[in-house]
Scaffold this motif. Sequence first.
Motif, mmCIF file in Angstrom:
data_model
loop_
_atom_site.group_PDB
_atom_site.id
_atom_site.type_symbol
_atom_site.label_atom_id
_atom_site.label_comp_id
_atom_site.label_asym_id
_atom_site.label_seq_id
_atom_site.Cartn_x
_atom_site.Cartn_y
_atom_site.Cartn_z
ATOM 1 N N ALA B 66 0.771 -1.090 -0.104
ATOM 2 C CA ALA B 66 0.003 0.221 -0.198
ATOM 3 C C ALA B 66 0.889 1.150 0.002
ATOM 4 O O ALA B 66 0.458 2.405 -0.611
ATOM 5 N N ALA B 67 2.133 1.280 0.865
ATOM 6 C CA ALA B 67 2.831 2.363 0.925
ATOM 7 C C ALA B 67 3.473 2.848 -0.497
ATOM 8 O O ALA B 67 3.767 3.829 -0.842
ATOM 9 N N GLU B 68 3.305 1.922 -1.367
ATOM 10 C CA GLU B 68 3.916 2.009 -2.649
ATOM 11 C C GLU B 68 3.077 2.987 -3.592
ATOM 12 O O GLU B 68 3.489 3.644 -4.860
ATOM 13 N N SER B 69 1.770 3.218 -3.157
ATOM 14 C CA SER B 69 0.766 4.036 -3.743
ATOM 15 C C SER B 69 0.863 5.620 -3.616
ATOM 16 O O SER B 69 0.272 6.436 -4.004
ATOM 17 N N GLU B 70 1.934 6.218 -2.872
ATOM 18 C CA GLU B 70 2.029 7.286 -2.624
ATOM 19 C C GLU B 70 2.307 8.119 -3.779
ATOM 20 O O GLU B 70 3.093 7.778 -4.418
ATOM 21 N N GLY B 71 1.468 9.300 -3.938
ATOM 22 C CA GLY B 71 1.636 10.070 -5.143
ATOM 23 C C GLY B 71 1.210 9.522 -6.546
ATOM 24 O O GLY B 71 1.359 9.990 -7.559
ATOM 25 N N LYS B 72 0.580 8.452 -6.562
ATOM 26 C CA LYS B 72 0.203 7.535 -7.846
ATOM 27 C C LYS B 72 -1.463 7.564 -7.801
ATOM 28 O O LYS B 72 -2.029 8.126 -6.772
ATOM 29 N N LYS B 73 -1.726 7.235 -9.022
ATOM 30 C CA LYS B 73 -3.069 7.437 -9.382
ATOM 31 C C LYS B 73 -3.663 5.784 -9.256
ATOM 32 O O LYS B 73 -3.200 5.273 -10.263
ATOM 33 N N ILE B 74 -4.684 5.375 -8.751
ATOM 34 C CA ILE B 74 -4.864 4.126 -8.573
ATOM 35 C C ILE B 74 -6.605 4.160 -9.111
ATOM 36 O O ILE B 74 -7.256 5.063 -8.823
ATOM 37 N N GLU B 75 -6.695 3.211 -9.896
ATOM 38 C CA GLU B 75 -8.071 3.177 -10.423
ATOM 39 C C GLU B 75 -8.556 1.611 -9.957
ATOM 40 O O GLU B 75 -7.898 0.630 -10.289
ATOM 41 N N THR B 76 -9.901 1.437 -9.620
ATOM 42 C CA THR B 76 -10.469 0.570 -9.285
ATOM 43 C C THR B 76 -11.816 0.340 -9.946
ATOM 44 O O THR B 76 -12.223 1.030 -10.396
ATOM 45 N N ILE B 77 -12.325 -0.963 -9.641
ATOM 46 C CA ILE B 77 -13.593 -1.187 -10.266
ATOM 47 C C ILE B 77 -14.739 -0.294 -9.837
ATOM 48 O O ILE B 77 -15.854 0.097 -10.558
ATOM 49 N N GLU B 78 -14.441 0.443 -8.858
ATOM 50 C CA GLU B 78 -15.517 1.323 -8.245
ATOM 51 C C GLU B 78 -15.611 2.444 -8.910
ATOM 52 O O GLU B 78 -16.480 3.231 -8.868
ATOM 53 N N GLY B 79 -14.420 2.766 -9.723
ATOM 54 C CA GLY B 79 -14.270 4.112 -10.503
ATOM 55 C C GLY B 79 -14.841 3.916 -11.846
ATOM 56 O O GLY B 79 -14.575 4.894 -12.906
ATOM 57 N N MET B 80 -15.017 2.622 -12.105
ATOM 58 C CA MET B 80 -15.283 2.456 -13.586
ATOM 59 C C MET B 80 -16.474 3.060 -14.393
ATOM 60 O O MET B 80 -16.513 3.402 -15.342
ATOM 61 N N SER B 81 -17.745 2.869 -13.634
ATOM 62 C CA SER B 81 -19.118 3.573 -14.137
ATOM 63 C C SER B 81 -18.804 4.879 -13.578
ATOM 64 O O SER B 81 -18.393 5.354 -12.722
ATOM 65 N N ASP B 82 -19.707 5.697 -14.287
ATOM 66 C CA ASP B 82 -20.028 7.150 -14.184
ATOM 67 C C ASP B 82 -21.185 7.522 -13.543
ATOM 68 O O ASP B 82 -22.343 7.409 -14.254
ATOM 69 N N GLY B 83 -21.527 7.028 -12.228
ATOM 70 C CA GLY B 83 -22.752 7.188 -11.534
ATOM 71 C C GLY B 83 -23.623 6.252 -12.189
ATOM 72 O O GLY B 83 -23.168 5.005 -12.171
ATOM 73 N N GLU B 84 -24.910 6.553 -12.852
ATOM 74 C CA GLU B 84 -25.708 5.734 -13.429
ATOM 75 C C GLU B 84 -25.337 5.269 -14.632
ATOM 76 O O GLU B 84 -25.990 4.238 -15.115
ATOM 77 N N THR B 85 -24.224 5.828 -15.200
ATOM 78 C CA THR B 85 -23.718 5.222 -16.662
ATOM 79 C C THR B 85 -22.699 4.194 -16.382
ATOM 80 O O THR B 85 -21.707 4.653 -15.938
ATOM 81 N N LEU B 86 -22.999 3.030 -16.809
ATOM 82 C CA LEU B 86 -22.042 2.002 -16.871
ATOM 83 C C LEU B 86 -21.159 2.152 -18.094
ATOM 84 O O LEU B 86 -21.260 2.534 -19.024
ATOM 85 N N HIS B 87 -20.150 1.509 -17.739
ATOM 86 C CA HIS B 87 -18.835 1.741 -18.643
ATOM 87 C C HIS B 87 -19.302 0.577 -19.855
ATOM 88 O O HIS B 87 -20.105 -0.228 -19.437
#
Lengths: 749, 159
Positions: B66-87
């Motif tokens: 987890a410490a390696e994420s310092e200053g990085k941009k993480i994308e997870t499944i939770e960020g894949m859809s835009d609110g009501e609009t699915l990817h």
Amino acid sequence: MNDANNKWIGKRTIRPDGADKVTGQATFGADTTMPGMIWGKVLRSPHAHANIRSIDTSKAESLPGVKAVITSVDVTNYPLDKPVILGIQDMRWMTRNVMAREKALFHGHPVAAVAATSQKIADQACKLIEVDYEVLPWVVEIDDAIKSDAPILHEFIEFEGKPSNIAGTLEHKKGDVQTGFEEADVIVERSFTTRPVHQGYIEPHACLVSVSADGRTTIWSSSQGQFMVRAMTSMLTDIPQSSIRAIPAEIGGGFGGKTIVYLEPLATILSKKSGRPVKMVMSREEVMRASGPTSGSKSTVKMGIKKDGSIVAAQGTYYLQAGGLPGSPIRGAVGCAFAPYDIPNVHALGYDVVSNRSKVAAYRAPGAPIGAFAVECVIDEVSEAIGMDPLEVRLKNAAKEGTKAAHGPVYPRIGYYETVEAALSHPHREIPLGKLQGRGVASGFWFNAGGESSSQVNITEDGNVVVTTGHPDIGGSRASIANITAELLGIDYKRVSVLIGDTATIGYSNLTGGSRVLFASGMAVTDSTEKVIVSLKERAAKIWDIDPEAVDWEDGYARPAGANAGMFDPLSLEELAERATETGGPIGAGSQLNTAGAEGGFATHMCDVEVDVELGIVRIIRYTSFQDVGLAVHPSYVEGQMQGGAAQGIGWALNEEYIYDSEGKVDNPGFLDYRMPVCSDLPMLDTVMIEVPNPKHPQGVRGVGEVPLVPPLAAIRNAIYDALGIRFYGLPMSPPVVLEALEQREAAE
Amino acid sequence: MSKLHISTIINGEPEEFLCEPEETMLDVLRDRLSLTGSKEGCGSGDCGACSITVDGSLICSCLMLAAESEGKKIETIEGMSDGETLHPLQQKFLEEAALQCGICTPGMLVAAKALLDENPDPTETEVRFWLAGNLCRCTGYDKIVRAVLDTAQEIREIK
């Protein structure tokens, strides 16, 4: 029923739980927390076989952060001399499987468990538990376990009058095989082995349990049956079922492996002792060492055939590994082995053999793939011996309506013959094969199951529908239930919400297993929905002041049944819901059924392989499954079952196996070394759904989930013979095995 | 050892957390940040159920500290859809029934999106080898591969 007029049954609707599953919002076994939650861990035996002389937990208990430590003395004991049957399980074995009692029976067998404020402290505490073991000689393979001087796991188990590792037998007989073989022109007898394979669900076992001071217990867990979780936990903790609420989490695969408990009783006892909610999650290594798998086996099958292709006699003997406690799926092996065929003389015999391995759990058509593997390989050989196409031999001997199966039943209308016919005429069969390529076929049968299911169908105040059933949805059953309910009510399927109830909110429902869910819950939901429709008609009749018999329900509306009934504007579901209070109160109905008439499932698979003779790798280049699916309520999820079963079969045939080291310990307890098929291993998996509706089901449903794992093993083995001219008699046919066979042939030439 | 203070960006939002030096990114996502969409199937990088992207690269979060994420941009499944609009991948997985139990689905989707971001017109073989690190035990991959190929085509047609 699956005609062109259907609006929803047979349509590829979007599953009700879909959006949650593609966004990461679905909550599986390990995805929840509770206030004050602590972590449980299991201490496991480092020995394959050892008496447990004593366990000292005092050092672990005094470690700061440790809230509870338990051993077998905390788990309800069921003495060895009296069976305590729950479903197909015996609680004598279950109590000893969740926590070793007199003995550790396999490497990885739980011997104690700890709950602590962090996972790290729980791990440390496990290391502080002192177990005094008397290490015993151990045995893992069948041949070693049935030797006269083998180490005996359980002195109380006797076979032929003396202590033995053979814990049980099962025999099916039809006709007289001796006479049958005398009539045969050709007799082939061969022996086979298969290795234990794991169900391989991607989600490890997980649960979260909270026991209040008054004993009220909430269990959140991933399983194939919340009612099974409740019953087994109750029996292993002495907490009455009425005090236990078992909530089904979304389940990340089970394939039979989650039809029993491992962690739930331990977490319950730890929670009770600590007064805190306890979460337990297995690591993958724990899953591989201590849950599942299905049996390894050895078998001998003998078949007699006439020159005209009629099989006149068949005999099969199967030894299946049970693991450390009795209960291998010999019923599936000996019952399903010959079931696709109408053979006048059959004798099938199975032996349940205990050894120092983890206790086997159900795996998709338990035992049946083992039974079919030997039979379907021998059919390939007898077909060759008389110079007849193996599909033609199967067609000639196909069981049909009226055939009496060796395992007992007389078949009603079944679709086995149709699967073979479809394979014979399919374009797959005409595709030319190249060098080192081969084609194989095999068939299979699974019993399918009915049993208890409950459902509740409620009309909401705004005129929509909520359906609750009692079965964890493992592969899309909610979508099928929505299709059925929408079809019967004549409304858009999106107006039907389908939920899985917990043990406090829906009536008893048996396991998600045996390919029973849509068969049984479809029946229960149909019954509930029909009751709702009766109620809706009564309400319309009341509003119109006519006889309920004079009301029709059609396309989501109550309508007068013809001109004589009166001239009234149709009443929609919404309108009737709005007027529910004045017409008699809430609209809804429940059903609690013991369903029967599941009837068997049959499949025939055709497989093309290409063998890389340099590396020994067998690649599946083409695969088609033909299956009698009864009626496909949701075709995509039926295809999905067929494809998933084929893929698991490919893994079983080609790569998967438990490898033990010289200490009786599993040497490949992870996905790197336990090699399940990955995406690049497989081609597209074609499916041909043949619909021969089950006459005993309102929609014609037959179970479809399990039979797809029955034919692949032999289909692949027969294809490899076609490619190489080498017949294999053991699984897996992994690269080293194939290379060795090629080298042996070269040496012989 | 005392906890580490880490600042990172998760699904476009700044995020700070404290973690032990040995904690994995997956453990922090699931146990500290309540992002339980990433799943632990093996903890050894073999199943891909915990797939995320770090500065656009696809990784198994169980293999990352987890410490390696310092200053990085993480994308997870939770960020894949835009609110009501699915990817489009999420939508196609639903339409084509490319999931059964759904436990591998988040990782599969994150991996598939990383593929299409890099290669908008993959062959079936390319899809199969790209997804070879994501185990699915239910589907036999057939419908997953089709859904990815169909989504790729749909995205290309829109563009």
